[in-house]
Design an enzyme around this catalytic site. Structure first.
Site, PDB file in Angstrom:
ATOM      1  N   LEU A 106       0.882  -1.159   0.000  1.00  0.00           N
ATOM      2  CA  LEU A 106       0.000   0.000   0.000  1.00  0.00           C
ATOM      3  C   LEU A 106       0.923   1.212   0.000  1.00  0.00           C
ATOM      4  O   LEU A 106       2.006   1.178   0.608  1.00  0.00           O
ATOM      5  CB  LEU A 106      -0.875   0.025   1.251  1.00  0.00           C
ATOM      6  N   ASP A 107       0.495   2.281  -0.654  1.00  0.00           N
ATOM      7  CA  ASP A 107       1.315   3.495  -0.672  1.00  0.00           C
ATOM      8  C   ASP A 107       1.504   4.005   0.757  1.00  0.00           C
ATOM      9  O   ASP A 107       0.703   3.699   1.646  1.00  0.00           O
ATOM     10  CB  ASP A 107       0.626   4.598  -1.487  1.00  0.00           C
ATOM     11  N   LYS A 108       2.517   4.853   0.921  1.00  0.00           N
ATOM     12  CA  LYS A 108       2.808   5.383   2.260  1.00  0.00           C
ATOM     13  C   LYS A 108       1.573   6.068   2.865  1.00  0.00           C
ATOM     14  O   LYS A 108       1.292   5.944   4.051  1.00  0.00           O
ATOM     15  CB  LYS A 108       3.982   6.361   2.164  1.00  0.00           C
ATOM     16  N   HIS A 204       0.370   2.227  -7.698  1.00  0.00           N
ATOM     17  CA  HIS A 204      -0.567   3.366  -7.541  1.00  0.00           C
ATOM     18  C   HIS A 204      -1.834   3.178  -8.374  1.00  0.00           C
ATOM     19  O   HIS A 204      -2.373   4.156  -8.923  1.00  0.00           O
ATOM     20  CB  HIS A 204       0.077   4.682  -7.985  1.00  0.00           C
ATOM     21  N   LYS A 207      -5.168   5.321  -7.700  1.00  0.00           N
ATOM     22  CA  LYS A 207      -4.948   6.757  -7.937  1.00  0.00           C
ATOM     23  C   LYS A 207      -4.798   7.035  -9.430  1.00  0.00           C
ATOM     24  O   LYS A 207      -5.334   8.016  -9.955  1.00  0.00           O
ATOM     25  CB  LYS A 207      -3.699   7.228  -7.180  1.00  0.00           C
TER      26      LYS A 207
END
Ligand code: URA
Length: 252
Positions: A106-108, A204, A207
């Site tokens: 998962l992204d930060k 990502h 997004k």
């Protein structure tokens, strides 16, 4: 995994120290195998069948651990990083020696369901692009997400690198922005709230899918991965082991 293994390897695996520390334990007679004092830290034992005790306490051996984390924002989905705090840094000491790793990234800034395990075979199955394991995200998106976006995601959208996504499912929970129908007080940058289910895991991806339809995600949280659902009673950063039923469903 072999049925029998060296005693010191097994005890190291459950976190009782390094091999030389375990040698010391054996030397001082602290380790019992089936009720008898172990004489040699290199002896072969079967951790599934033999009864092991250290300083009078039974050792519960297990090869794999499966942890559910409600990932908080601000930590990276990695086992180590020279600059950033990682999800593994958040784990209780009791789990560190199992060498768990996050299943996918998962992204930060993304929150929510993250599975951590040392079961490479399960991780492979969940991440294999051919398996099309569904992942559902809650997203807050700037502007008005509408049915046309849902249609586009169903067909597949082309990302900035030319890749066309597999069909994804959009459920609109609330629509903000655009024609002002949402009536939330004239905020010029209103949000829509959606659930998006994708069956792949490009970098990502969520997004970038919204960028492909001209919108921007400003909050993202994963709610499920295959049969596994985020336990909403876990506060951000909290971790628990999977229940037997959750694990059984994941392993089928
Ligand atoms: N898609 C994203 O854009 N980010 C994530 O962290 C997960 C899916």
């Amino acid at each position: 995994m072999k049925a029998t293994q060296r005693l010191d390897k097994i005890l190291a695996h459950v976190g009782l120290g390094t091999r030389s520390e375990i040698k010391q334990l054996v030397r001082r007679g602290a380790v019992l195998v089936n009720g008898a004092v172990a004489k040699d830290s290199g002896m072969q034992v079967n951790p599934q069948q033999d009864k092991l005790e250290v300083d009078g306490a039974p050792i519960l051996y297990r090869e794999h651990v499966y942890l559910m984390m409600n990932k908080p924002p601000g930590v990276v989905s990695a086992t180590e990083d020279t600059r950033e705090r990682t999800v593994v840094d958040l784990l209780d000491k009791a789990y560190r020696h199992f060498s768990v790793f996050p299943v996918g990234r998962l992204d930060k800034d993304t929150e929510g369901l993250l599975l951590l395990t040392n079961d490479g075979a399960l991780a492979h199955r969940l991440l294999s692009p051919r398996k099309h394991v569904p992942k559902t995200y809650y997203a807050r998106v700037l502007g008005r997400v509408d049915a046309a976006d849902g249609e586009a995601f169903k067909r597949g959208v082309t990302l900035d690198d030319g890749y066309t996504t597999l069909p994804a499912e959009l459920e609109i929970l609330s629509q903000g922005g655009g024609d002002g129908e949402s009536g939330s007080g004239g905020d010029s940058e209103e949000h829509s709230e959606v659930l998006l289910t994708i069956v792949e895991g490009k970098f990502h991806q969520v997004k970038r899918m919204f960028i492909a339809v001209g919108k921007r995600v400003d909050y993202l949280k994963r709610l499920s991965m295959g049969s596994l659902k985020l336990d909403e009673s876990l506060r951000p950063g909290e971790v628990r082991e999977l229940r037997e039923d959750e694990l059984a469903r994941l392993l089928v």
